[in-house]
Design a protein around this motif. Sequence first.
Motif, mmCIF file in Angstrom:
data_model
loop_
_atom_site.group_PDB
_atom_site.id
_atom_site.type_symbol
_atom_site.label_atom_id
_atom_site.label_comp_id
_atom_site.label_asym_id
_atom_site.label_seq_id
_atom_site.Cartn_x
_atom_site.Cartn_y
_atom_site.Cartn_z
ATOM 1 N N GLU A 210 0.818 -1.202 0.119
ATOM 2 C CA GLU A 210 -0.084 -0.050 0.002
ATOM 3 C C GLU A 210 0.825 1.243 -0.071
ATOM 4 O O GLU A 210 0.846 2.009 1.242
ATOM 5 C CB GLU A 210 -0.925 -0.216 1.223
ATOM 6 N N GLU A 213 -2.227 5.608 0.167
ATOM 7 C CA GLU A 213 -3.322 5.145 1.035
ATOM 8 C C GLU A 213 -4.436 4.535 0.390
ATOM 9 O O GLU A 213 -4.845 5.265 -0.564
ATOM 10 C CB GLU A 213 -3.589 6.254 2.101
ATOM 11 N N GLY A 214 -4.998 3.325 0.693
ATOM 12 C CA GLY A 214 -6.259 2.880 -0.155
ATOM 13 C C GLY A 214 -5.824 2.445 -1.392
ATOM 14 O O GLY A 214 -6.952 1.776 -1.902
ATOM 15 N N LYS A 215 -4.605 2.260 -1.783
ATOM 16 C CA LYS A 215 -4.268 1.591 -3.166
ATOM 17 C C LYS A 215 -3.418 0.242 -2.843
ATOM 18 O O LYS A 215 -2.202 0.569 -2.601
ATOM 19 C CB LYS A 215 -3.739 2.430 -4.196
#
Length: 493
Positions: A210, A213-215
Amino acid sequence: MRFSIHPVDQLDNWPEIRRAYVRGFDGRVHPTRVEIDGNVVAYRRQNSDSGKLHVALPIEGFGRPMASTSSLPEREEPYILLVELARGKLAQLRDQLAAWNMAGMDVPKDFPPLMQESHELLAEAVSNQDDAPRASEVARQSLETTFRAADVLSKSYIAQRLAVRRARTTHLPASLGCGLGHAPPNPDWEDSFVNAFNAALVPIEWRFIEPEEGKYEWDTNDAQVEWCEKNRLLMTAGPLLDLSPEGLPDWLWQWQHEVLNLQSFVSDFVETAITRYAGRIRFWEVAARANTGGALALSEEDRLSLAARTLEIASQVDQDNQLMVRVDQPWGAYQAKGKHRFSPLQFVDALVRSGVGLSGVNLEVAIGYHPNGCTRRDLLDFSQLIDLWSCLQIPLRVTLAFPSSVQPDEFSKQNQRLDGSAGANAWSDRMQADFVENFLPMLMSKQVVVGIYWTHISDAVPHDFANAGLVRPDGGPKPSLDRIIQYRREYWT
């Protein structure tokens, strides 16, 4: 605690003298300040308890290994350092000889003459302390002889222990593995990997999975898991949480002062990663290097709490998984800086006692790296380290790293650099292969060690330790890989 150095010009080529430290009777390393005045070196501490000075020095045939004095009281008159190091090493060897004798070990025939010579040289050095230069020279001879004696005894112990283990089973009940690195399996080394190892470390690390953030980026790890399953390799994944410098995603820095929010992010990632590979990976390295730290602005208590919380979350996701933590610098020399209250053993013991599901510990022994590696040790020191950690009564794994070159390594962590005090000739393909040949059997002889791992397979992909891979960037194997293949064939097939 004060020591005199003879002759004084030794200080010019003895940089380790400034990184020496004092260990107390309880095993903890005292924060130590070094002061040099002429040929006298003083090690200042906050207390005046007796202690052992630990310092690396050149020993013919052994590089620059760590040695220690016996436990010495504080006094105004300086001790002669080489005399005390010779006394300390001989005492260590005598104690270990007694322990192995009680266990039924047969002492090799070439050991007693070396032991006798060490005693005689030490006696001469001690009786000539009025002539400090002479005493120092004789003490150095005694110290070098004791190192040779310790090597003979340790190798005999290894041979006898391995013979006992082979008599009980044709296959050692331990995994022999290596890190895959942060890239898909490469045809340059796939066959050699399968020939050398029966296990693999899949580097499922937060900073790579990651980066934003969030990917999430799972492709590399998915390919590695499929390859391990195809080749029937025992998989361990992690470390999910690496608390060393550069070990966490860059975007987490904005949360470094908010531990509760940080725990929430950690919990989400750990749950996501373990769930993704549920039923495929049973062994997880949940946290790494929490004992030393360096990531974000986390205190020692914060790191301990975060490691415990990570173990707790991982256990809740799948109670059948085996969870472990990685401990770097397991001899605890980093405590000399005065920034850590717990020794490595105390740190892990706190996790064991917290009841959060810890089922094993991985000791990272990275020889020759600074600031987060270990000074060279001889076989006797290495053996005693494993025996010390066995007191936790949980399975041990050991991850090894040793450099094969002093050349720049573009794919290694920037904060990890080679210790230049050992000299350019200390790190080479031959030295790495010799390290494997000497220290791999020591770990194989220890029943408490259930896994032996090399840090990474190839220097051509991102990794932690410079030039420590078993395959060169051009795809060619190093001699150390051939040594491991030989041991695999002899003890695991």
